[in-house]
Design a protein around this motif. Structure first.
Motif, PDB file in Angstrom:
ATOM      1  N   UNK A  66     -35.298 -65.944   2.482  1.00  0.00           N
ATOM      2  CA  UNK A  66     -36.083 -66.285   3.669  1.00  0.00           C
ATOM      3  C   UNK A  66     -35.745 -67.682   4.185  1.00  0.00           C
ATOM      4  N   UNK A  67     -35.631 -67.767   5.516  1.00  0.00           N
ATOM      5  CA  UNK A  67     -35.456 -69.061   6.163  1.00  0.00           C
ATOM      6  C   UNK A  67     -36.790 -69.778   6.316  1.00  0.00           C
ATOM      7  N   UNK A  68     -37.865 -68.985   6.457  1.00  0.00           N
ATOM      8  CA  UNK A  68     -39.198 -69.551   6.652  1.00  0.00           C
ATOM      9  C   UNK A  68     -40.213 -68.775   5.821  1.00  0.00           C
ATOM     10  N   UNK A  69     -41.240 -69.499   5.379  1.00  0.00           N
ATOM     11  CA  UNK A  69     -42.351 -68.887   4.642  1.00  0.00           C
ATOM     12  C   UNK A  69     -43.644 -69.133   5.420  1.00  0.00           C
ATOM     13  N   UNK A  99     -43.835 -76.815   0.400  1.00  0.00           N
ATOM     14  CA  UNK A  99     -42.776 -75.848   0.687  1.00  0.00           C
ATOM     15  C   UNK A  99     -43.060 -74.808   1.741  1.00  0.00           C
ATOM     16  N   UNK A 100     -44.328 -74.635   2.158  1.00  0.00           N
ATOM     17  CA  UNK A 100     -44.646 -73.657   3.203  1.00  0.00           C
ATOM     18  C   UNK A 100     -44.206 -74.193   4.564  1.00  0.00           C
ATOM     19  N   UNK A 101     -43.919 -73.285   5.499  1.00  0.00           N
ATOM     20  CA  UNK A 101     -43.485 -73.686   6.834  1.00  0.00           C
ATOM     21  C   UNK A 101     -44.574 -73.538   7.889  1.00  0.00           C
ATOM     22  N   UNK A 102     -45.459 -72.594   7.697  1.00  0.00           N
ATOM     23  CA  UNK A 102     -46.496 -72.318   8.694  1.00  0.00           C
ATOM     24  C   UNK A 102     -47.741 -71.808   7.986  1.00  0.00           C
ATOM     25  N   UNK A 103     -48.901 -72.377   8.321  1.00  0.00           N
ATOM     26  CA  UNK A 103     -50.169 -71.956   7.727  1.00  0.00           C
ATOM     27  C   UNK A 103     -51.060 -71.379   8.819  1.00  0.00           C
ATOM     28  N   UNK A 104     -51.502 -70.149   8.625  1.00  0.00           N
ATOM     29  CA  UNK A 104     -52.407 -69.469   9.547  1.00  0.00           C
ATOM     30  C   UNK A 104     -53.719 -69.211   8.835  1.00  0.00           C
ATOM     31  N   UNK A 105     -54.828 -69.459   9.502  1.00  0.00           N
ATOM     32  CA  UNK A 105     -56.138 -69.273   8.887  1.00  0.00           C
ATOM     33  C   UNK A 105     -56.559 -67.808   8.923  1.00  0.00           C
ATOM     34  N   UNK A 106     -57.032 -67.316   7.783  1.00  0.00           N
ATOM     35  CA  UNK A 106     -57.649 -65.996   7.767  1.00  0.00           C
ATOM     36  C   UNK A 106     -59.091 -66.134   8.242  1.00  0.00           C
ATOM     37  N   UNK A 107     -59.531 -65.324   9.218  1.00  0.00           N
ATOM     38  CA  UNK A 107     -60.913 -65.425   9.695  1.00  0.00           C
ATOM     39  C   UNK A 107     -61.915 -65.324   8.550  1.00  0.00           C
TER      40      UNK A 107
END
Length: 492
Positions: A66-69, A99-107
């Protein structure tokens, strides 16, 4: 109004079938999604972020290329039915630096629900981003094929399975116990102990729900299992290399109690700087705190620090400032709900009549949280499920009609908590392909949906519950709270 129009964003209803057809064409021609990048998804809580989590991200990159996580992370409250040890912004900062690239919140309604809701929401978000190739999750010893066999059985529910399940439920077993017994009888020639061993692992239960959610959606995301390292999920002792989040939290609370008793914290000095400062002064102060506290202790002076990962010093400093929320902090809010008696108590998500009666009979103002859980304990329901119900009461998560089918519907939005500066190509890909609304600033969500829509209700719960966590933590730390609408994304 048609239920689909209430639940599904317009873009999802129009574009998702088209995306599915295009993906099928891509799979048929090339065997995978056509893209210049590979993206792996992880569903997590990072409560807090530690070395095991960093290992998972690193191994995910190695195994998938993976290029992104992308990580879908619980917000300020977690699936085990309690407030997180640090707010979502601090945990986002740690994950990005780890090391993570993007964090999205779970509702919040999904993050504080059962494993099925939790997994379905996480998979739903990742799938609707339109660019995720892999789902990576941890396991003690199982492979993807093991999870797939259980998932198929639980989704199809043959008649023999349902008969055994009902028999065991009538005999007094809890649903997880009855389900494991039924699965073992059918999958392993009447040897339920194999299924019981498999399904007693929290990571296996979540992994199973991930596979079920992928199958229900006919998703093209490929599951990948990473073998866990270090001590067990529930292990409460720190180890040399990879400690569990449970052990880290326990050690940090122990550290805090000792610190508060021996070295009262100077909040006036600490609050003169913004949270998140990682400069030399902050590092020196944290080191001094450790030394002053642990010089006379027999245990390792930085036991939990060795287990943490990423930018953890601001997290530790905030923790020492009392900048966190526990169940005991939430108990006064439960006291108030108790004063309302039966008028509203049965309307909360996860509450049934029997549990409501027992709650009313047991509960009284001033009762500790531990005593309340012990009093409500029953064989038919797990303590984690009890904590979730009580959390729903405190957070006023009532039983909305749309929650009945929430596990079968797509999450309407993805709110981005933070990202790395190098992830610009990933964000561009998401904006081009996502079939759900992408929210980057809190105020955007308020403008997207009409007040009566299901999407607006879900989003308002996120804002309200985040504000509650922030107000309690700020009051304890002696600082001014920050409105959720004024929060900024974490950019690293």
């Amino acid at each position: 109004m048609d239920k689909d129009k209430q639940i599904y964003p317009l873009t999802a209803r129009i574009l998702r079938p088209l995306r599915w057809e295009m993906n099928c064409i891509q799979v048929e021609i090339k065997g995978e999604r056509s893209s210049f990048m590979k993206v792996a998804g992880i569903i997590a809580e990072y409560n807090p972020f530690h070395k095991g989590h960093q290992y998972h991200i690193e191994e995910t990159r190695k195994k998938t290329g993976a290029d992104y996580v992308v990580v879908v992370m619980s917000g300020d409250y977690v699936q085990r039915g309690e407030p997180a040890i640090a707010d979502k912004y601090m945990r986002t900062r740690m994950a990005l630096s780890g090391g993570a690239d993007l964090i999205i919140e779970m509702p919040a309604i999904y993050a504080t629900a059962s494993a099925e809701y939790f997994a379905t929401a996480g998979i739903g978000i990742l799938d609707q981003l339109g660019c995720v190739d892999y789902l990576s999750f941890g396991s003690e010893w199982a492979e993807v094929e093991d999870f797939s066999a259980y998932a198929t059985l639980f989704l199809e529910e043959p008649e023999e399975y349902k008969q055994i399940l009902q028999e065991k439920l009538k005999s007094g077993k809890s649903f997880p116990e009855a389900r494991a017994f039924a699965a073992g009888n059918l999958l392993f020639d009447s040897k339920p102990e194999k299924a019981i061993e498999f399904l007693k692992e929290p990571n296996h239960i979540l992994g199973l729900e991930y596979i079920k959610a992928l199958k229900r959606r006919n998703s093209l995301i490929k599951p990948v299992v990473i073998k866990r390292k270090g001590n067990h999920y529930h292990e409460n002792k720190l180890t040399e290399n990879y400690s569990s989040a449970t052990a880290i939290r326990q050690e940090m609370y122990h550290f805090y109690r000792n610190f508060s008793r021996k070295n009262p914290y100077n909040t006036e000095t600490c609050n003169s700087r913004k949270c998140g400062n990682t400069g030399k002064n902050t590092n020196n102060r944290v080191s001094n705190i450790y030394n002053n506290t642990y010089n006379k202790e027999k245990e390792s002076p930085r036991a939990f620090e060795k287990a943490l990962c990423g930018e953890y010093l601001p997290f530790i400093e905030g923790f020492l400032q009392n900048n966190f929320v526990t169940w005991e902090d939430l108990m006064p809010y439960l006291d108030y709900t108790f004063l309302l008696k039966n008028k509203v108590i049965g309307k909360y998500f996860g509450m049934n009549l029997d549990l409501a009666r027992r709650f009313q009979n047991i509960y009284e103002p001033g009762l500790s949280f531990e005593d309340l859980i012990e009093g409500l304990h029953a064989r038919q329901i797990t303590d984690a499920a009890l904590r979730r119900v009580l959390l729903h009461i405190v957070l006023h998560m009532k039983y909305y009609p749309f929650l009945e089918e929430a596990k079968d519907i797509p999450v309407p939005y993805a709110r981005i908590l933070g990202f790395s500066k190098s992830s610009s190509p990933l964000l561009k890909e998401i904006r081009q392909n996502a079939t759900l609304d992408i929210i980057q600033r809190p105020a955007e969500g308020k403008k997207l949906y009409s007040n009566s829509s299901a999407q607006a209700q879900i989003y308002s719960i996120d804002i309200r519950t985040a504000d509650l966590y922030e107000q309690i933590a700020a009051r304890k730390a002696g600082r001014k709270p920050i409105s959720e609408y004024k929060r900024q994304q974490v950019i690293r």
